[in-house]
Structure formats: structure tokens, C-alpha cells
Design a protein around this motif. Structure first.
Motif, mmCIF file in Angstrom:
data_model
loop_
_atom_site.group_PDB
_atom_site.id
_atom_site.type_symbol
_atom_site.label_atom_id
_atom_site.label_comp_id
_atom_site.label_asym_id
_atom_site.label_seq_id
_atom_site.Cartn_x
_atom_site.Cartn_y
_atom_site.Cartn_z
ATOM 1 N N ASP A 243 -25.323 -58.582 30.715
ATOM 2 C CA ASP A 243 -26.627 -59.161 30.387
ATOM 3 C C ASP A 243 -27.789 -58.209 30.687
ATOM 4 O OD1 ASP A 243 -26.693 -59.171 33.140
ATOM 5 O OD2 ASP A 243 -27.033 -61.329 33.354
ATOM 6 N N ARG A 244 -27.494 -56.923 30.893
ATOM 7 C CA ARG A 244 -28.535 -55.933 31.147
ATOM 8 C C ARG A 244 -28.223 -54.655 30.378
ATOM 9 N NH1 ARG A 244 -30.312 -59.774 33.149
ATOM 10 N NH2 ARG A 244 -31.354 -60.105 35.152
ATOM 11 N N ILE A 245 -29.272 -53.977 29.942
ATOM 12 C CA ILE A 245 -29.181 -52.621 29.393
ATOM 13 C C ILE A 245 -30.106 -51.752 30.234
ATOM 14 C CG2 ILE A 245 -29.572 -51.138 27.389
ATOM 15 C CD1 ILE A 245 -29.101 -53.660 25.647
ATOM 16 N N VAL A 246 -29.563 -50.677 30.799
ATOM 17 C CA VAL A 246 -30.335 -49.824 31.711
ATOM 18 C C VAL A 246 -30.628 -48.490 31.038
ATOM 19 C CG1 VAL A 246 -30.412 -48.725 33.980
ATOM 20 C CG2 VAL A 246 -29.231 -50.922 33.692
ATOM 21 N N ILE A 247 -31.907 -48.136 31.013
ATOM 22 C CA ILE A 247 -32.382 -46.912 30.377
ATOM 23 C C ILE A 247 -32.514 -45.810 31.428
ATOM 24 C CG2 ILE A 247 -34.244 -45.857 29.041
ATOM 25 C CD1 ILE A 247 -32.628 -48.055 27.563
ATOM 26 N N HIS A 248 -31.866 -44.674 31.162
ATOM 27 C CA HIS A 248 -31.875 -43.532 32.084
ATOM 28 C C HIS A 248 -32.428 -42.288 31.394
ATOM 29 C CE1 HIS A 248 -28.900 -45.494 34.870
ATOM 30 N NE2 HIS A 248 -28.491 -46.058 33.741
ATOM 31 N N VAL A 249 -32.877 -41.338 32.197
ATOM 32 C CA VAL A 249 -33.146 -39.975 31.737
ATOM 33 C C VAL A 249 -32.223 -39.065 32.535
ATOM 34 C CG1 VAL A 249 -34.831 -38.107 31.607
ATOM 35 C CG2 VAL A 249 -35.500 -40.426 31.006
ATOM 36 N N ASN A 300 -23.800 -52.236 37.982
ATOM 37 C CA ASN A 300 -22.801 -51.663 37.082
ATOM 38 C C ASN A 300 -21.972 -52.738 36.381
ATOM 39 O OD1 ASN A 300 -23.476 -48.992 37.601
ATOM 40 N ND2 ASN A 300 -21.990 -48.765 39.250
ATOM 41 N N ARG A 301 -21.638 -53.797 37.114
ATOM 42 C CA ARG A 301 -20.764 -54.828 36.557
ATOM 43 C C ARG A 301 -21.401 -55.563 35.388
ATOM 44 N NH1 ARG A 301 -16.249 -56.213 39.257
ATOM 45 N NH2 ARG A 301 -15.922 -55.303 41.320
ATOM 46 N N ARG A 302 -22.711 -55.692 35.396
ATOM 47 C CA ARG A 302 -23.377 -56.539 34.416
ATOM 48 C C ARG A 302 -24.097 -55.756 33.327
ATOM 49 N NH1 ARG A 302 -28.212 -59.338 37.794
ATOM 50 N NH2 ARG A 302 -28.292 -60.558 35.842
ATOM 51 N N ARG A 343 -38.213 -57.097 28.504
ATOM 52 C CA ARG A 343 -38.221 -56.152 29.620
ATOM 53 C C ARG A 343 -37.565 -56.719 30.891
ATOM 54 N NH1 ARG A 343 -38.371 -52.591 31.452
ATOM 55 N NH2 ARG A 343 -40.296 -51.646 32.188
ATOM 56 N N ALA A 344 -37.200 -57.980 30.870
ATOM 57 C CA ALA A 344 -36.457 -58.520 31.994
ATOM 58 C C ALA A 344 -34.978 -58.155 31.893
ATOM 59 C CB ALA A 344 -36.618 -60.035 32.068
ATOM 60 N N HIS A 345 -34.525 -57.844 30.674
ATOM 61 C CA HIS A 345 -33.108 -57.566 30.446
ATOM 62 C C HIS A 345 -32.851 -56.138 29.956
ATOM 63 C CE1 HIS A 345 -33.442 -61.965 30.313
ATOM 64 N NE2 HIS A 345 -32.204 -61.963 30.771
ATOM 65 N N GLY A 348 -35.502 -50.026 33.195
ATOM 66 C CA GLY A 348 -35.322 -48.643 33.600
ATOM 67 C C GLY A 348 -34.466 -48.553 34.846
ATOM 68 N N HIS A 349 -33.872 -47.390 35.044
ATOM 69 C CA HIS A 349 -33.053 -47.178 36.237
ATOM 70 C C HIS A 349 -33.848 -47.460 37.507
ATOM 71 C CE1 HIS A 349 -29.998 -44.266 38.366
ATOM 72 N NE2 HIS A 349 -29.971 -45.480 38.848
ATOM 73 N N SER A 350 -35.108 -47.088 37.498
ATOM 74 C CA SER A 350 -35.954 -47.294 38.679
ATOM 75 C C SER A 350 -36.177 -48.769 38.988
ATOM 76 C CB SER A 350 -37.314 -46.607 38.472
ATOM 77 O OG SER A 350 -37.987 -47.153 37.346
ATOM 78 N N GLU A 351 -35.939 -49.638 38.015
ATOM 79 C CA GLU A 351 -36.171 -51.074 38.193
ATOM 80 C C GLU A 351 -34.930 -51.833 38.652
ATOM 81 O OE1 GLU A 351 -39.510 -51.926 34.810
ATOM 82 O OE2 GLU A 351 -37.534 -51.277 34.100
ATOM 83 N N VAL A 352 -33.806 -51.137 38.757
ATOM 84 C CA VAL A 352 -32.588 -51.773 39.237
ATOM 85 C C VAL A 352 -32.716 -52.009 40.747
ATOM 86 C CG1 VAL A 352 -30.107 -51.455 39.604
ATOM 87 C CG2 VAL A 352 -31.158 -50.754 37.440
#
Length: 485
Positions: A243-249, A300-302, A343-345, A348-352
Motif C-alpha cells: 500500500d506504499r510506493i517509495v521514491i528514492h534518489v 519494506n514489507r508494505r 502523497r500519503a501513499h 519519499g524515502h525521507s518520509e518513511v
């Protein structure tokens, strides 16, 4: 700048003797001394290093641009342990930094922190690869013959990735390069038609053309699997809801990031499901979505992780092609798993929770990205269209969610241009401002109620510092005097 002056004296005065790969010492006659720091220290460093090690200057610049956009990142290492503009690596997987020290006689600490030394080290390592391939003086004059040496410089984990890396460098040579260094110096390589001699890589899989539909979850992606130690085999979404997509650089290059994911085992196991290239939005999948990539700690799991080629402190990596390709991928993932496109789902990596990373950083344009993900209206005008032919973006600043102010430069006439491009209330006239101030001259401002953008504000500023900025809604950006090259 003081470091550069010290290194120029060091190299020119032979306080530390350099040794060419032929074994002959390089004396003061090979690297002429200068009575003062050069006006273009990075350009001078590339010219000097290319001559010292008989490496094509344009190839050396393009190689550095492919690795770092000629940004030394303040001496901080990349995610894979690479330092400086030439990305000299010191890690269990590669020791090009130490190899450069042995080849040049320069201290490792200097190679890490000083641009001129780092460029000299990169040239030495590239020449070492050419020597190992048996390139003689005649062959070295043909830039196409250096292809296998460039592939070797990549430290790639496989021939496939080494080819992907070398292809990217030669594509840049064909397109030409224009980079602005952290010191404001502009470095260019003129576009040229180059036919690379692939050598042993002619029979290697071309990842740019290969799509393994049975292996990937996203049909537009290539497949280059991460090392098994860098992810956990799972059975999502049956075992864990996604239920999440995480954006990284990535803090590194496209091929380098994929290669890092393929390196293992190591203590800091790392991977992401996808990697997106800056230049054209090319996508490679490295972990199946059903499996848990190691990218976001407890999330990581979600989650599904998307890495983007580049560095958080350099906005030039975040191209329109990258935004559009990544947004299309995110939109596809969200649709398949029922993830809300908000933006809740999509974070960014910093928001994890518990994250100690800063990516994707302040230059990532979340407003633009989410508009592409959701299909919301976008501004039909680009900064380049507004300022005109010959202008390229050299800097930008987000004005909250309302707009982005851009600084552009035209290398042909030496003119700067500033425009504030709206992101919201498109088509409706709202208060918007753009300004440009050349040092020692009166500020030029365009302010009013505009439907799409303020500006363009242009002024000639070759070799002169400028102050620039703008306003949209209640948010203002004012730069210091900068970009003095």
C-alpha cells in the motif's frame, strides 16, 4: 580554490612525481606551472589530465559527466563509495581510488577531495584500461576504440551492465555535453558522430533493447536481477499488503546503481524494485514486486521502491523524461494494487518512519510528479520555451506548490534568463513575479497577475555573478549572488 592552487603547484612543480603508465616520469615540462590559479580550473584540469595520460579530452569529460554531472558533491561519497567528479571508488567491490593513487603518486585523501587530482586519477585509471586492452598511440587517437576501456571503468558487476554504462557514455558524446560545476564553471563537449568499436562487448546482451516480459511486472522495464542477498523472497500481496510506493534518489548512476544491487553479499544489503534513468526515462526492474526489496526499513514489507539515477543536491538529473517515465510506472503500480494516488501513499524515502535518508531531496518537484501520476493539468509552457532557443536550465527553486522559478543560461550570447512557471491555478491570472539582478547593475523584475508564468527576464552576465528569484502566492525565493562563471 586554495586547494586547487596548491594542487596546481604540486602537479606543475613535481613536488610529488607523477608516473605515466609507460613508466616515464612526468616533469614540470609536461605540466607547465602557473603563476596564478587558472580562470577555468576544472576545464584546465581536464585538459591537463588528458594530455598527461594521452586520453581524449572529450571522452574524459563525458565519462565524468555520465558519472556525476561533474559535481564533486562536496567530497561526500556516492552510495557505492565513489568520490569526486570522476567517481573514484573505494569499496569492497572496487578499488579505483586506490588504483588511481598508485598510478599517479597522489595521496588517496587528495584524490577524494580535490577536483584536479580526482580528474587526473580518473584519466590514469581509464588509460590503464586502454593499456590492458593493447591500445597503441595510433588507436588511442580514435575515440571509438576506447569503448571497451570505458566499459572497464564502470566496475560493473556483469558484462551486460558494463555495456549499458559504455553505451550511455557514447550516447552523451553523440548528443554533446554542457555541465555547470558547483563553482559555476561551464564545461562543454561538442556533439559529434562516433561509431564505437564494441570489441568483446559486441556479443554481450544489449539491455537497452532487451525486455524480458516473463520476468518483469512492468512491461516497459528491462530485467537485471539483484543479488539474492539484497532482497527477501516473499509472496506479496498474499503475505503482506502493498500500500506504499517509495521514491528514492540513488546517489549514483543508472548502471552503477543496478550493478550495486547485483553485488553481494555485503553488510549493507540494498536494493529497490525499479531503477529509472535520467536521460530518457529508461527503466530496469531488479526485484520482483512479490519480493521484499531492502530500501525502506520497516516499510519494506508494505512498499515498492523506485530508485532514480542522480544525486539529491543536483537538480539537473531530474529530467522531464525521468519524471514522466517514473510517474507512468507509479501510476501502473498504484492501479494494480489499489494504492491511492496521493502523497500519503506515494512518499519519499525521507518520509518513511525512522528513515535517516534525505532523498529525494529539495530539488524533487513533487507537485509536477503527482500531477503526472494523477493526470492533473500541467503547465503547457516549459522554461526553455519561455526564454527561447539556446537557453538551458542551470538552477531552480520550488515556490511551495504554486510555482517553480528557473534560472537559465545561453552559452552562445552569455545571457541569463529567469522565469517563474506556475503549477497551480493554471489559466487563471494570479500574482506571480520573476527577477534577475546582475552584480553591479539594477535588478530587472517582471511582476503582475499571470495565467501561466512571469518573465522572461533576460540580462547579459558572462563571467558575472547574478542574483535571481521570484514569488508565487505567499512563497518567495531570493538567491544569493551565484553562478559567477
Amino acid at each position: 580554490m586554495a586547494r586547487l592552487r596548491r594542487l596546481a603547484v604540486l602537479l606543475a612543480g613535481s613536488l610529488i612525481p607523477l608516473v605515466c603508465l609507460s613508466g616515464q616520469p612526468v616533469g614540470a615540462s609536461a605540466v607547465p606551472a602557473a603563476s596564478a590559479a587558472p580562470a577555468s580550473p576544472v576545464a584546465e584540469a581536464f585538459t591537463r589530465a588528458a594530455a598527461t595520460h594521452d586520453v581524449p579530452r572529450d571522452l574524459l569529460v563525458t565519462l565524468g559527466y555520465a558519472e556525476t554531472r561533474l559535481d564533486n558533491h562536496g567530497g561526500a561519497p556516492s552510495a557505492s563509495g565513489g568520490y569526486g567528479m570522476m567517481h573514484l571508488v573505494s569499496s569492497p567491490a572496487a578499488r579505483t581510488l586506490e588504483r588511481a593513487a598508485k598510478l599517479t603518486g597522489l595521496p588517496v585523501a587528495t584524490l577524494r577531495s580535490d577536483d584536479s587530482a580526482n580528474i587526473m586519477g580518473g584519466a590514469a585509471v581509464l588509460r590503464a584500461h586502454a593499456d590492458a586492452l593493447g591500445l597503441d598511440a595510433t588507436a588511442r587517437k580514435d575515440i571509438g576504440r576506447w569503448y571497451p576501456a570505458v566499459a572497464g571503468y564502470s566496475n560493473a558487476s556483469s558484462p551486460t551492465l558494463a555495456r549499458l554504462y559504455a553505451d550511455a557514455v557514447y550516447e552523451l558524446l553523440t548528443d554533446g555535453v554542457r555541465a555547470v560545476t558547483p563553482g559555476g564553471e561551464t564545461i562543454t563537449v561538442t556533439a559529434r558522430a562516433v561509431r564505437p568499436d564494441l570489441g568483446a562487448y559486441a556479443g554481450v546482451e544489449d539491455l537497452n533493447r532487451t525486455f524480458a516480459a516473463a520476468a518483469v511486472d512492468y512491461p516497459q522495464a528491462h530485467w537485471a536481477p539483484a543479488h539474492p542477498s539484497n532482497y527477501a523472497v516473499s509472496n506479496r500481496p498474499s503475505s503482506d499488503r502493498i500500500d506504499r510506493i517509495v521514491i528514492h534518489v540513488a546517489q549514483g548512476s543508472y548502471a552503477g546503481t543496478i550493478s550495486w544491487f547485483q553485488t553481494g553479499p555485503r553488510s549493507n544489503a540494498t536494493s529497490a524494485h525499479y531503477v529509472v534513468r535520467s536521460s530518457d526515462g529508461d527503466i530496469t526492474q531488479t526485484v520482483r514486486e512479490k519480493d521484499r526489496a531492502f530500501h525502506a526499513g520497516n516499510d519494506n514489507r508494505r512498499s515498492i521502491g523506485i530508485e532514480h539515477e542522480g544525486f539529491v543536491n543536483n537538480a539537473s538529473w531530474f529530467t522531464d523524461s525521468m519524471y514522466r517515465a517514473s510517474a507512468a510506472l507509479t501510476r501502473d503500480i498504484a492501479g494494480r494494487y489499489g494504492i491511492p494516488k496521493d502523497r500519503a501513499h506515494i512518499v519519499g524515502h525521507s518520509e518513511v518512519p525512522g528513515a535517516d535518508h534525505t532523498d529525494p531531496g529539495p530539488h524533487w518537484d513533487w507537485t509536477r510528479y503527482m500531477q503526472l501520476v494523477t493526470g492533473s493539468p500541467t503547465n503547457p509552457y516549459t522554461p526553455q520555451e519561455i526564454c527561447g532557443s539556446g537557453y538551458d536550465v542551470v538552477d531552480s527553486a520550488a515556490l511551495g506548490t504554486a510555482a517553480t522559478v528557473y534560472l537559465l543560461y545561453n552559452t552562445t550570447n552569455g545571457n541569463n534568463c529567469v522565469t517563474t512557471v506556475k503549477r497551480t491555478s493554471l489559466g487563471t491570472a494570479t500574482a506571480t513575479t520573476a527577477y534577475l539582478e546582475v552584480h553591479g547593475k539594477t535588478r530587472i523584475t517582471d511582476t503582475g497577475n499571470f495565467a501561466y508564468y512571469a518573465g522572461p527576464v533576460r540580462a547579459a552576465a558572462p563571467g558575472t555573478c547574478v542574483k535571481w528569484g521570484g514569488k508565487a502566492g505567499s512563497t518567495t525565493y531570493d538567491s544569493p549572488f551565484e553562478h559567477c562563471g
